[in-house]
Scaffold this motif. Structure first.
Motif, PDB file in Angstrom:
ATOM      1  N   LEU A 253      30.001 -34.043 -68.698  1.00 42.13           N
ATOM      2  CA  LEU A 253      30.277 -32.909 -69.577  1.00 42.13           C
ATOM      3  C   LEU A 253      31.158 -33.367 -70.728  1.00 42.13           C
ATOM      4  CD1 LEU A 253      30.993 -30.135 -66.915  1.00 42.13           C
ATOM      5  CD2 LEU A 253      28.824 -30.645 -68.057  1.00 42.13           C
ATOM      6  N   PHE A 254      30.921 -32.775 -71.906  1.00 39.03           N
ATOM      7  CA  PHE A 254      31.621 -33.166 -73.125  1.00 39.03           C
ATOM      8  C   PHE A 254      32.176 -31.934 -73.824  1.00 39.03           C
ATOM      9  CE2 PHE A 254      28.466 -36.250 -72.042  1.00 39.03           C
ATOM     10  CZ  PHE A 254      29.013 -37.480 -72.366  1.00 39.03           C
ATOM     11  N   ASP A 255      33.304 -32.117 -74.495  1.00 37.12           N
ATOM     12  CA  ASP A 255      33.894 -31.030 -75.259  1.00 37.12           C
ATOM     13  C   ASP A 255      32.944 -30.592 -76.365  1.00 37.12           C
ATOM     14  OD1 ASP A 255      36.558 -29.535 -76.067  1.00 37.12           O
ATOM     15  OD2 ASP A 255      35.734 -30.404 -77.913  1.00 37.12           O
ATOM     16  N   TYR A 256      32.764 -29.285 -76.508  1.00 40.46           N
ATOM     17  CA  TYR A 256      31.789 -28.766 -77.466  1.00 40.46           C
ATOM     18  C   TYR A 256      32.133 -29.181 -78.888  1.00 40.46           C
ATOM     19  CZ  TYR A 256      28.610 -25.422 -79.680  1.00 40.46           C
ATOM     20  OH  TYR A 256      27.610 -24.848 -80.422  1.00 40.46           O
ATOM     21  N   THR A 257      33.412 -29.193 -79.224  1.00 38.90           N
ATOM     22  CA  THR A 257      33.834 -29.451 -80.592  1.00 38.90           C
ATOM     23  C   THR A 257      33.885 -30.930 -80.928  1.00 38.90           C
ATOM     24  OG1 THR A 257      35.151 -27.425 -80.587  1.00 38.90           O
ATOM     25  CG2 THR A 257      35.659 -29.053 -82.288  1.00 38.90           C
ATOM     26  N   THR A 258      34.522 -31.705 -80.069  1.00 37.59           N
ATOM     27  CA  THR A 258      34.770 -33.115 -80.390  1.00 37.59           C
ATOM     28  C   THR A 258      33.750 -34.071 -79.801  1.00 37.59           C
ATOM     29  OG1 THR A 258      36.164 -33.431 -78.428  1.00 37.59           O
ATOM     30  CG2 THR A 258      37.245 -32.621 -80.445  1.00 37.59           C
ATOM     31  N   MET A 259      32.972 -33.600 -78.815  1.00 37.72           N
ATOM     32  CA  MET A 259      31.996 -34.415 -78.093  1.00 37.72           C
ATOM     33  C   MET A 259      32.653 -35.581 -77.363  1.00 37.72           C
ATOM     34  SD  MET A 259      29.051 -33.027 -78.177  1.00 37.72           S
ATOM     35  CE  MET A 259      27.935 -34.327 -77.694  1.00 37.72           C
ATOM     36  N   THR A 260      33.913 -35.438 -76.953  1.00 40.00           N
ATOM     37  CA  THR A 260      34.533 -36.412 -76.070  1.00 40.00           C
ATOM     38  C   THR A 260      34.254 -36.012 -74.628  1.00 40.00           C
ATOM     39  OG1 THR A 260      36.622 -35.187 -76.163  1.00 40.00           O
ATOM     40  CG2 THR A 260      36.367 -37.053 -77.670  1.00 40.00           C
ATOM     41  N   ARG A 261      34.114 -37.002 -73.758  1.00 37.82           N
ATOM     42  CA  ARG A 261      33.791 -36.743 -72.362  1.00 37.82           C
ATOM     43  C   ARG A 261      34.982 -36.079 -71.675  1.00 37.82           C
ATOM     44  NH1 ARG A 261      31.827 -41.164 -71.442  1.00 37.82           N
ATOM     45  NH2 ARG A 261      29.653 -40.830 -70.933  1.00 37.82           N
ATOM     46  N   THR A 262      34.738 -34.942 -71.037  1.00 40.49           N
ATOM     47  CA  THR A 262      35.784 -34.240 -70.297  1.00 40.49           C
ATOM     48  C   THR A 262      35.620 -34.389 -68.794  1.00 40.49           C
ATOM     49  OG1 THR A 262      34.525 -32.168 -70.275  1.00 40.49           O
ATOM     50  CG2 THR A 262      36.045 -32.512 -72.120  1.00 40.49           C
ATOM     51  N   HIS A 263      34.398 -34.557 -68.316  1.00 44.37           N
ATOM     52  CA  HIS A 263      34.131 -34.708 -66.886  1.00 44.37           C
ATOM     53  C   HIS A 263      33.082 -35.798 -66.691  1.00 44.37           C
ATOM     54  CE1 HIS A 263      35.520 -30.534 -67.336  1.00 44.37           C
ATOM     55  NE2 HIS A 263      36.020 -30.653 -66.137  1.00 44.37           N
ATOM     56  N   ARG A 264      33.285 -36.606 -65.687  1.00 48.85           N
ATOM     57  CA  ARG A 264      32.308 -37.627 -65.332  1.00 48.85           C
ATOM     58  C   ARG A 264      32.074 -37.575 -63.833  1.00 48.85           C
ATOM     59  NH1 ARG A 264      31.465 -42.657 -63.326  1.00 48.85           N
ATOM     60  NH2 ARG A 264      30.095 -44.060 -64.531  1.00 48.85           N
ATOM     61  N   GLY A 265      30.830 -37.587 -63.437  1.00 46.78           N
ATOM     62  CA  GLY A 265      30.576 -37.606 -62.010  1.00 46.78           C
ATOM     63  C   GLY A 265      29.388 -36.770 -61.607  1.00 46.78           C
ATOM     64  N   LEU A 266      29.412 -36.310 -60.385  1.00 49.35           N
ATOM     65  CA  LEU A 266      28.369 -35.508 -59.769  1.00 49.35           C
ATOM     66  C   LEU A 266      27.036 -36.241 -59.724  1.00 49.35           C
ATOM     67  CD1 LEU A 266      27.505 -32.949 -58.406  1.00 49.35           C
ATOM     68  CD2 LEU A 266      27.071 -31.910 -60.598  1.00 49.35           C
ATOM     69  N   THR A 267      26.904 -37.150 -58.806  1.00 46.82           N
ATOM     70  CA  THR A 267      25.641 -37.830 -58.572  1.00 46.82           C
ATOM     71  C   THR A 267      24.668 -36.857 -57.928  1.00 46.82           C
ATOM     72  OG1 THR A 267      26.692 -39.976 -58.326  1.00 46.82           O
ATOM     73  CG2 THR A 267      24.511 -39.718 -57.349  1.00 46.82           C
ATOM     74  N   ILE A 268      23.529 -36.660 -58.565  1.00 45.36           N
ATOM     75  CA  ILE A 268      22.551 -35.673 -58.099  1.00 45.36           C
ATOM     76  C   ILE A 268      21.620 -36.265 -57.054  1.00 45.36           C
ATOM     77  CG2 ILE A 268      20.642 -34.186 -58.822  1.00 45.36           C
ATOM     78  CD1 ILE A 268      23.441 -33.285 -59.680  1.00 45.36           C
ATOM     79  N   GLY A 269      21.086 -37.445 -57.296  1.00 44.07           N
ATOM     80  CA  GLY A 269      20.140 -38.054 -56.375  1.00 44.07           C
ATOM     81  C   GLY A 269      19.602 -39.339 -56.953  1.00 44.07           C
ATOM     82  N   CYS A 270      18.684 -39.964 -56.227  1.00 42.64           N
ATOM     83  CA  CYS A 270      18.125 -41.261 -56.616  1.00 42.64           C
ATOM     84  C   CYS A 270      16.663 -41.115 -56.977  1.00 42.64           C
ATOM     85  CB  CYS A 270      18.251 -42.260 -55.469  1.00 42.64           C
ATOM     86  SG  CYS A 270      19.938 -42.661 -55.042  1.00 42.64           S
TER      87      CYS A 270
END
Length: 362
Positions: A253-270
């Motif tokens: 997930l990225f900040d709407y304004t600056t497009m910097t990453r705010t969240h990293r993670g949540l592996t969905i599957g392979c």
């Protein structure tokens, strides 16, 4: 069964498969699976710096939060559904909806199909490119946007008019695939060239470019393969990324304004490492906090995932035992005039090849 949902600098991605795929699995992770992080230093491809993007100063207390029955949605109970015409070689389909219509595009076809929300096919639309990679509904334009090869187009339902978007200047010659698109108010986000090259923010209705990032500023070059999907709820921008060595899909997930990453993670599957045109992990916002994520065709586990970016809670529900060969290949949302949430799911039967659209009001 533990999913690798937490991601940080000391962890390595892994994929754990179900020992008993016949068990319906509903797992809630109370702690945040989304670790904070930032992008690397921005290196814009535009020679002159773009004008600053004005922040959205909206109170968090006014944000909409909906109650989503994930089990009901996963079972496809109480949904209106209809079967799509059988078209050869369409193994993946683009999908978008307004509050009245559903537009479907064939992954290997230059034709779109327009349906109403009762499943009646209204018309077939021939587009001026060999395929639709992604579709989006724009309220501000009152039209669908069609992302394809070397072409971005608008389709007005009322006038039955297909209009090419002109004057989109490519800085990078490799930016010839309009791969994934997302709209919010007067902003249009575009991922180009199969998720490998640029990410644009365009201003509607004139399609003026306001912001440019390279794919390398979003992807982590030592880990990520490519970007599959971009979506936004007006507060954050979500992207699905495939990891190079493991073929795992992850949501950042990225900040709407600056497009910097705010969240990293949540592996969905392979996945199995197929070309991204066939194997795509898709997501859609269901309100101002929650995101609905699907792994796509033949991604394991075959599950439906709901994540809350505010609380960090994640729920993942396996497809029922009797439907393990049915994969949710795409998902989108819209609202009707009563402000009910409309969730549209594209389900493909891996054995028979049958494709259905399921529509649920929540």
């Amino acid at each position: 069964m533990n999913f690798d949902l937490l991601k940080n600098a000391t962890q390595h991605d892994r994929c754990e498969h179900l020992h008993d795929s016949g068990t319906n699995f509903d797992k809630t992770i109370p702690k945040s699976p989304l670790s904070n992080g930032t992008n690397r230093q921005s290196t814009s491809l535009i020679t002159t710096p773009p004008p600053p993007v004005k922040p959205r100063l909206r109170s968090t207390s006014t944000r909409v939060t909906r109650k989503i029955d994930l089990q009901q949605l996963n079972r496809c109970s109480q949904t209106c559904h209809f079967t799509l015409p059988n078209v050869e070689n369409e193994t993946w389909l683009a999908l978008a909806s307004s509050n009245e219509h559903v537009l479907v595009g064939g992954g290997n076809s230059n034709k779109l199909r327009l349906f109403d929300l009762q499943g009646k096919e209204l018309r077939e639309i021939e587009i001026k490119t060999f395929a639709a990679f992604d579709l989006a509904w724009s309220k501000s334009l009152n039209a669908f946007l069609i992302a394809g090869y070397d072409c971005l187009q608008m389709y007005n339902v009322e006038n039955n008019q297909l209009i090419p978007v002109e004057n989109l200047n490519f800085t990078n010659k490799k930016d010839n695939y309009f791969w994934s698109i997302a709209c919010h108010n007067n902003d249009l986000f575009v991922v180009l060239s199969d998720g490998l090259e640029s990410i644009w923010r365009l201003s509607l209705p004139n399609f003026e470019r306001k912001q440019t990032l390279s794919g390398g500023e979003i992807r982590e070059s030592d880990v990520d393969d490519r970007i599959s999907c971009i979506r936004t709820n007006g507060y954050l921008v979500g992207m699905t990324l495939r990891q190079r060595a493991t073929y795992q899909w992850r949501v950042d997930l990225f900040d709407y304004t600056t497009m910097t990453r705010t969240h990293r993670g949540l592996t969905i599957g392979c996945g199995n490492g197929s070309f991204n045109f066939i194997e795509r992990c898709m997501l859609t916002p269901v309100d101002d906090h929650q995101w609905l994520v699907i792994g796509g065709l033949q991604v394991k586990p075959n599950a439906l995932t709901l994540m809350d970016d505010r609380t960090g809670e994640v729920k993942q529900v396996l497809r029922p035992t009797s439907r393990q060969e049915e994969f949710i290949a795409n998902v989108c949302t819209s609202e009707n005039s009563k402000r009910e949430l409309i969730i549209n799911m594209m389900i493909i039967d891996n054995k028979s090849g049958e494709r259905q659209i399921h529509i649920v009001h929540q």
